[in-house]
Design an enzyme around this catalytic site. Structure first.
Site, PDB file in Angstrom:
ATOM      1  N   GLU A 218       0.804  -1.227   0.000  1.00  0.00           N
ATOM      2  CA  GLU A 218       0.000   0.000   0.000  1.00  0.00           C
ATOM      3  C   GLU A 218       0.835   1.273   0.000  1.00  0.00           C
ATOM      4  O   GLU A 218       1.778   1.417   0.779  1.00  0.00           O
ATOM      5  CB  GLU A 218      -0.923   0.019   1.226  1.00  0.00           C
ATOM      6  N   LYS A 234      -8.664  -1.003   0.959  1.00  0.00           N
ATOM      7  CA  LYS A 234      -9.678  -1.598   1.823  1.00  0.00           C
ATOM      8  C   LYS A 234     -10.400  -2.642   0.992  1.00  0.00           C
ATOM      9  O   LYS A 234     -11.044  -2.311  -0.002  1.00  0.00           O
ATOM     10  CB  LYS A 234     -10.675  -0.550   2.352  1.00  0.00           C
TER      11      LYS A 234
END
Length: 416
Positions: A218, A234
């Site tokens: 990420e 997410k």
């Protein structure tokens, strides 16, 4: 220090590992970043190497006019300086909230070429080539989960009660694994982890006795000129065992109302964070609910961009956006207060940010997840995993997601 004045052919396939072992003997600080050839939206980490002897003071870290390279970590608990928050849970390691150094050597790898900011003489290449790689490295470490499955489920239920009361909409609750060792080789552990789980934001970072061994998927935030980019993750699902199962899992993730709701809440949070430092009307969601294949999982990634407002510096950008909303939840401040109540450990570097700042002020930072944090002097290490809890989250499924995220690191530390 210029970006790249000199170029050289990469001599051998194991050259990066030799470079790290060479640097470990000569420099108190060094870092390696690698995008592992991922086709990531807005590009993965550049493949780079930095080494230096000068730790930067806090004033030097934030100095906008210094025009020097800076490499380092902003720990999660730096949040306490940005808001009226606290971190009173027990810490596994004594870690600085800010840890940056100024490189003397700065290399960039592209294809089979090394680009250097300084001229590298023949003796440099000979030293690297003659550096030895351990044949039987010590990468094992007995690890203990710091939270039982039952306690984790109880924490999820407590978060859901907070949601009912209106104190949070979504909270990223994390648990930790920790262990101690007599001897542990972070460099070999990094290359083994990268072999098992090559990620778009892989990184190895040394700060004297303290190490970060990271396989992060990420990005936290990237700046290129006046353009800012944030990419919250997410939504996670296991890769399939066959191409057909793989495609089925990918469709399941994209169709999941729960995962889309989680992603949308954090995307909105990051839009609001960027708006605080961006030109009015410039914040754009470039991609919502993008599904990307990583070695063991599919991830749902959204990309938000903006144009930086004139006169805004690095410290103001961090003030507006740190920590990454995907590791807190929404709304950010009240949710971080709930996290402090429910978690059993001080996050330290975990879920903070690691990255590098170029001489011109451009930068790229990852989120410190799927990462081992170790202190060779204390002879201890830990790592954390977490998942987003919403009102309709299933605690058993969230626990299984945490186990999935821990898998590659546990394989490295157990020798499987």
């Amino acid at each position: 220090m210029s970006e790249a004045n000199y170029s050289y052919p990469i001599p051998t396939a194991d050259w990066k590992a030799k470079l790290c072992f060479w640097a470990d003997k000569r420099y108190p600080y060094f870092a390696l970043t690698d995008g592992n050839n991922h086709h990531y939206p807005e590009e993965a980490f550049e493949s780079r190497f930095f080494a230096g002897k000068k730790a930067l003071t806090e004033k030097e870290i934030w100095d906008q006019d210094s025009q020097i390279q800076k490499v380092g970590i902003i720990g999660y608990d730096f949040k306490n300086r940005l808001e009226h928050l606290k971190s009173e849970n027990p810490a596994f390691l004594d870690l600085p909230e800010l840890c940056f150094f100024q490189p003397e050597i700065s290399l960039k790898f592209t294809g089979n070429t090394v680009y250097s900011s300084v001229e590298l003489n023949e003796s440099f290449w000979e030293e690297i080539e003659n550096s030895s790689i351990p044949k039987s490295p010590s990468t094992h470490c007995a690890i203990t989960a710091q939270l039982t499955r039952e306690n984790y489920i109880a924490s999820v239920q407590a978060i859901q009660e907070q949601i009912v009361e209106g104190n949070t909409y979504e909270a990223n609750i994390c648990q930790a694994y920790a262990g101690s060792f007599e001897k542990w080789d972070p460099i070999s552990a990094y290359f083994l982890l990268t072999e098992k789980s090559p990620m778009p934001f892989s990184a190895l970072f040394k700060a004297e006795s303290k190490w970060l061994v990271s396989a992060s998927p990420e990005r936290f935030i990237k700046k290129t000129g006046t353009r800012l980019i944030v990419q919250p993750i997410k939504g996670t699902i296991r890769r399939g065992a066959t191409p057909e199962e793989d495609e089925h899992h990918k469709r399941l993730l994209l169709a999941s109302e729960k995962e889309r709701a989680e992603n949308l809440m954090i995307t909105d949070l990051m839009r609001n964070d960027l708006a605080r430092v961006s030109q009015t009307g410039s914040v754009r969601v470039q991609e919502l609910f993008g599904i990307y294949a990583l070695p063991r999982v599919f991830q749902m990634i959204s990309t938000v961009t903006s144009t930086l407002r004139a006169g805004v510096d690095f410290s103001q950008i961090i003030q507006a956006t740190f920590p990454m909303g995907s590791m807190t939840g929404a709304p950010k401040i009240s949710t971080m207060e709930i996290i402090e109540q429910e978690e059993k450990f001080k996050r330290g570097w975990f879920s903070g940010a690691f990255g590098y700042i170029k001489e011109n002020g451009d930068f790229d930072f990852s989120v410190i997840i799927r990462s081992i944090i170790a202190d060779l002097e204390a002879k201890q290490l830990y790592f954390g995993v977490g998942s987003a809890i919403t009102f309709d989250a299933d605690a058993a499924q969230e626990y299984a997601e945490c186990e999935l995220k821990a898998q590659a690191i546990l394989e490295v530390l157990s020798g499987k």
